[in-house]
Write a protein that holds these residues in place. Sequence first.
Motif, PDB file in Angstrom:
ATOM      1  N   THR A 136     -16.933 -26.202 -14.646  1.00  0.00           N
ATOM      2  CA  THR A 136     -17.957 -25.153 -14.513  1.00  0.00           C
ATOM      3  C   THR A 136     -17.468 -23.873 -15.178  1.00  0.00           C
ATOM      4  O   THR A 136     -16.451 -23.314 -14.774  1.00  0.00           O
ATOM      5  N   ALA A 137     -18.193 -23.422 -16.186  1.00  0.00           N
ATOM      6  CA  ALA A 137     -17.791 -22.211 -16.925  1.00  0.00           C
ATOM      7  C   ALA A 137     -18.286 -20.978 -16.192  1.00  0.00           C
ATOM      8  O   ALA A 137     -19.098 -20.199 -16.693  1.00  0.00           O
ATOM      9  N   SER A 138     -17.789 -20.798 -14.968  1.00  0.00           N
ATOM     10  CA  SER A 138     -18.201 -19.676 -14.139  1.00  0.00           C
ATOM     11  C   SER A 138     -17.018 -19.228 -13.298  1.00  0.00           C
ATOM     12  O   SER A 138     -16.375 -20.053 -12.636  1.00  0.00           O
ATOM     13  N   VAL A 139     -16.712 -17.936 -13.318  1.00  0.00           N
ATOM     14  CA  VAL A 139     -15.568 -17.411 -12.561  1.00  0.00           C
ATOM     15  C   VAL A 139     -15.976 -16.140 -11.828  1.00  0.00           C
ATOM     16  O   VAL A 139     -16.932 -15.459 -12.210  1.00  0.00           O
ATOM     17  N   ALA A 140     -15.243 -15.859 -10.766  1.00  0.00           N
ATOM     18  CA  ALA A 140     -15.346 -14.576 -10.064  1.00  0.00           C
ATOM     19  C   ALA A 140     -14.048 -13.820 -10.299  1.00  0.00           C
ATOM     20  O   ALA A 140     -12.957 -14.394 -10.216  1.00  0.00           O
ATOM     21  N   ILE A 141     -14.153 -12.536 -10.596  1.00  0.00           N
ATOM     22  CA  ILE A 141     -12.989 -11.719 -10.929  1.00  0.00           C
ATOM     23  C   ILE A 141     -12.820 -10.639  -9.870  1.00  0.00           C
ATOM     24  O   ILE A 141     -13.799 -10.000  -9.459  1.00  0.00           O
ATOM     25  N   ASP A 142     -11.588 -10.447  -9.444  1.00  0.00           N
ATOM     26  CA  ASP A 142     -11.323  -9.398  -8.461  1.00  0.00           C
ATOM     27  C   ASP A 142      -9.842  -9.032  -8.511  1.00  0.00           C
ATOM     28  O   ASP A 142      -9.029  -9.760  -9.103  1.00  0.00           O
ATOM     29  N   GLY A 143      -9.504  -7.933  -7.876  1.00  0.00           N
ATOM     30  CA  GLY A 143      -8.122  -7.492  -7.783  1.00  0.00           C
ATOM     31  C   GLY A 143      -7.787  -7.141  -6.348  1.00  0.00           C
ATOM     32  O   GLY A 143      -8.665  -6.802  -5.552  1.00  0.00           O
ATOM     33  N   SER A 144      -6.502  -7.228  -6.008  1.00  0.00           N
ATOM     34  CA  SER A 144      -6.054  -6.878  -4.663  1.00  0.00           C
ATOM     35  C   SER A 144      -4.681  -6.243  -4.756  1.00  0.00           C
ATOM     36  O   SER A 144      -3.874  -6.585  -5.625  1.00  0.00           O
ATOM     37  N   LYS A 145      -4.411  -5.323  -3.839  1.00  0.00           N
ATOM     38  CA  LYS A 145      -3.138  -4.593  -3.843  1.00  0.00           C
ATOM     39  C   LYS A 145      -2.105  -5.334  -2.994  1.00  0.00           C
ATOM     40  O   LYS A 145      -2.386  -5.726  -1.865  1.00  0.00           O
ATOM     41  N   PHE A 146      -0.918  -5.527  -3.549  1.00  0.00           N
ATOM     42  CA  PHE A 146       0.199  -6.163  -2.848  1.00  0.00           C
ATOM     43  C   PHE A 146       1.349  -5.169  -2.764  1.00  0.00           C
ATOM     44  O   PHE A 146       1.674  -4.509  -3.752  1.00  0.00           O
ATOM     45  N   LYS A 147       1.995  -5.098  -1.605  1.00  0.00           N
ATOM     46  CA  LYS A 147       3.079  -4.144  -1.403  1.00  0.00           C
ATOM     47  C   LYS A 147       4.310  -4.502  -2.226  1.00  0.00           C
ATOM     48  O   LYS A 147       4.646  -5.673  -2.382  1.00  0.00           O
ATOM     49  N   ALA A 148       4.985  -3.470  -2.709  1.00  0.00           N
ATOM     50  CA  ALA A 148       6.234  -3.647  -3.455  1.00  0.00           C
ATOM     51  C   ALA A 148       7.416  -3.316  -2.549  1.00  0.00           C
ATOM     52  O   ALA A 148       7.260  -2.853  -1.419  1.00  0.00           O
ATOM     53  N   VAL A 149       8.627  -3.568  -3.076  1.00  0.00           N
ATOM     54  CA  VAL A 149       9.849  -3.215  -2.340  1.00  0.00           C
ATOM     55  C   VAL A 149      10.099  -1.719  -2.549  1.00  0.00           C
ATOM     56  O   VAL A 149      11.069  -1.307  -3.189  1.00  0.00           O
ATOM     57  N   ASN A 150       9.194  -0.902  -2.041  1.00  0.00           N
ATOM     58  CA  ASN A 150       9.308   0.535  -2.250  1.00  0.00           C
ATOM     59  C   ASN A 150       8.567   1.246  -1.129  1.00  0.00           C
ATOM     60  O   ASN A 150       7.348   1.153  -1.026  1.00  0.00           O
ATOM     61  N   ASN A 151       9.313   1.943  -0.283  1.00  0.00           N
ATOM     62  CA  ASN A 151       8.696   2.689   0.804  1.00  0.00           C
ATOM     63  C   ASN A 151       7.844   3.823   0.253  1.00  0.00           C
ATOM     64  O   ASN A 151       8.133   4.371  -0.812  1.00  0.00           O
ATOM     65  N   ARG A 152       6.801   4.180   0.972  1.00  0.00           N
ATOM     66  CA  ARG A 152       5.917   5.257   0.515  1.00  0.00           C
ATOM     67  C   ARG A 152       6.671   6.582   0.383  1.00  0.00           C
ATOM     68  O   ARG A 152       6.321   7.419  -0.455  1.00  0.00           O
ATOM     69  N   ASP A 153       7.713   6.781   1.208  1.00  0.00           N
ATOM     70  CA  ASP A 153       8.492   8.009   1.120  1.00  0.00           C
ATOM     71  C   ASP A 153       9.379   8.048  -0.119  1.00  0.00           C
ATOM     72  O   ASP A 153       9.927   9.101  -0.460  1.00  0.00           O
ATOM     73  N   ARG A 154       9.523   6.904  -0.790  1.00  0.00           N
ATOM     74  CA  ARG A 154      10.344   6.839  -2.010  1.00  0.00           C
ATOM     75  C   ARG A 154       9.471   6.852  -3.265  1.00  0.00           C
ATOM     76  O   ARG A 154       9.933   6.523  -4.348  1.00  0.00           O
ATOM     77  N   ASN A 155       8.217   7.203  -3.089  1.00  0.00           N
ATOM     78  CA  ASN A 155       7.286   7.332  -4.212  1.00  0.00           C
ATOM     79  C   ASN A 155       6.811   8.782  -4.270  1.00  0.00           C
ATOM     80  O   ASN A 155       6.484   9.381  -3.241  1.00  0.00           O
ATOM     81  N   PHE A 156       6.786   9.357  -5.482  1.00  0.00           N
ATOM     82  CA  PHE A 156       6.445  10.772  -5.619  1.00  0.00           C
ATOM     83  C   PHE A 156       5.339  10.956  -6.652  1.00  0.00           C
ATOM     84  O   PHE A 156       5.416  10.442  -7.771  1.00  0.00           O
ATOM     85  N   THR A 157       4.308  11.688  -6.234  1.00  0.00           N
ATOM     86  CA  THR A 157       3.265  12.161  -7.132  1.00  0.00           C
ATOM     87  C   THR A 157       3.263  13.689  -7.053  1.00  0.00           C
ATOM     88  O   THR A 157       3.988  14.294  -6.265  1.00  0.00           O
ATOM     89  N   ARG A 158       2.436  14.323  -7.860  1.00  0.00           N
ATOM     90  CA  ARG A 158       2.380  15.786  -7.840  1.00  0.00           C
ATOM     91  C   ARG A 158       2.001  16.304  -6.442  1.00  0.00           C
ATOM     92  O   ARG A 158       2.609  17.240  -5.918  1.00  0.00           O
ATOM     93  N   ALA A 159       1.004  15.658  -5.818  1.00  0.00           N
ATOM     94  CA  ALA A 159       0.561  16.103  -4.495  1.00  0.00           C
ATOM     95  C   ALA A 159       1.648  15.881  -3.444  1.00  0.00           C
ATOM     96  O   ALA A 159       1.859  16.729  -2.565  1.00  0.00           O
ATOM     97  N   LYS A 160       2.361  14.755  -3.535  1.00  0.00           N
ATOM     98  CA  LYS A 160       3.419  14.479  -2.562  1.00  0.00           C
ATOM     99  C   LYS A 160       4.573  15.468  -2.700  1.00  0.00           C
ATOM    100  O   LYS A 160       5.154  15.909  -1.694  1.00  0.00           O
TER     101      LYS A 160
END
Length: 478
Positions: A136-160
């Motif tokens: 069947t030439a029919s697909v559904a496409i989607d994405g999902s977020k998976f956690k990495a080996v990185n605590n949120r406190d070890r990630n920095f953005t301008r706002a953080k």
Amino acid sequence: MRRFVEEADRGQCTLLPECLDNFIDESNPVRVIDAFVDALDLAEMSFEVEPAATGRPSYHPSVLLKLYIYGYLNRVQSSRRLEREAGRNVELMWLLGRLTPDHKTIADFRKDNGLALRRVCTRFVELCRGMGLLTTASVAIDGSKFKAVNNRDRNFTRAKVERRRSQLEESVARYLGQLDTADRQEPTEALATKVTSLTEKLTKLKEEMGKLAAYEKQMLASPDQQISLTDPDSRSMATSGRGSGVVGYNVQVAVDTEHHLIVTHEVTNSGSDRAQLANMAKQAKEVLQTDALEAVADRGYFSSVEILACHEAGITVTLPKPQTSGAKSDGRFGKQDFVYLPEEDAYRCPAGEQLPYRFTSEEDGKRLRRYWTTACQNCSLKSQCTTGPERRIPRWEHEHLLEAVQQRLDANPQAMRQRRETVEHPFGTMKARMGATHFLTKTLPKVAAEMALSVLAYNLTRVMNIVGIKPLIAAIGA
């Protein structure tokens, strides 16, 4: 069975393989793993097959590949747990010929063979196509977020960074105030102890401020102005929950709508799905080897440029358009309330007036045709339509493609339900197998290898449930 294993350890039993065969019947899934890996050309998959010229002979990659596939099928993904299972699990004793590699060897195999593991996953999809499961030439496409080996406190953005600096400055001001209060009191031993403690805390805060300044410099030098200290490739991404987020990876999949098999997948560190539609659809079309493909996705993938790219590649997409009209949110008429009249090349407004074509401009690389009328000044509905002198409607030169997408969605209102039932299934299964944990490896190439093992385990389980174990083994050997 324990007695046979104990006798074998003492060198008193020579019938152990035959004994194990009595416990591994023909309908056991480990026979599928054994047959599938034995049928692979591991050198073609880029595994290092020949042992090193010096030192002891290495484990053959087929042994470690079987171990990993078994582990991901049975929710045992850690190299240390796999090491323990190899020494006590009867199925693994049979599958590995009683070899027991140590955890470092097991971990290095996954770390060093990312490309080969992804090719093994692709090879099983090719096997599924050869079995007639992907017709069947029919697909559904989607994405999902998976956690990495990185605590949120070890990630920095301008706002953080700004938020953390504000917290540190508040703490410094509080401690300095306490020191000023201590200076005005009579000196005592307890007060001296308190002053020493406050001084130490201030010293630590100054060190934290220095580190934060260094992190900010790295963050501003990064292309996306974001850094992660533990896993440098992971990124902070918003999730569906309000105010929630995760530091991890965005896994994209294209899933067959008939059997829910994952046709193709890709691990990205971009938190948005908007630029992924054409890429995933083209990969699925290539894997399925079809001239035309139907793809369905959610509103997060809506992009006029991506829809045009799919059309040019012979891919028919169905997805809803997000409601981002500022006029509509303010209670005024949106663009969807204006009807395009192709014969007149004009729009008809809710008041019945025609908005003729005026001129063409270019914006963000797209050619836009502009439409408006001078009748707005005397219109009784002007307050519900625009706050300016007249209402102007832009039309992209390929707007008919977007209109066709909306017409397909209107004609098939169950498309979004079918998408959810198709693509949420594999994500739910893989995340349940991972448990409340994260990827075990760091950096994008190694995480991609780990994800390939999860996808392979999912597809193996699906095919065994669809056709059965014995027919699958027969198809592998054909």
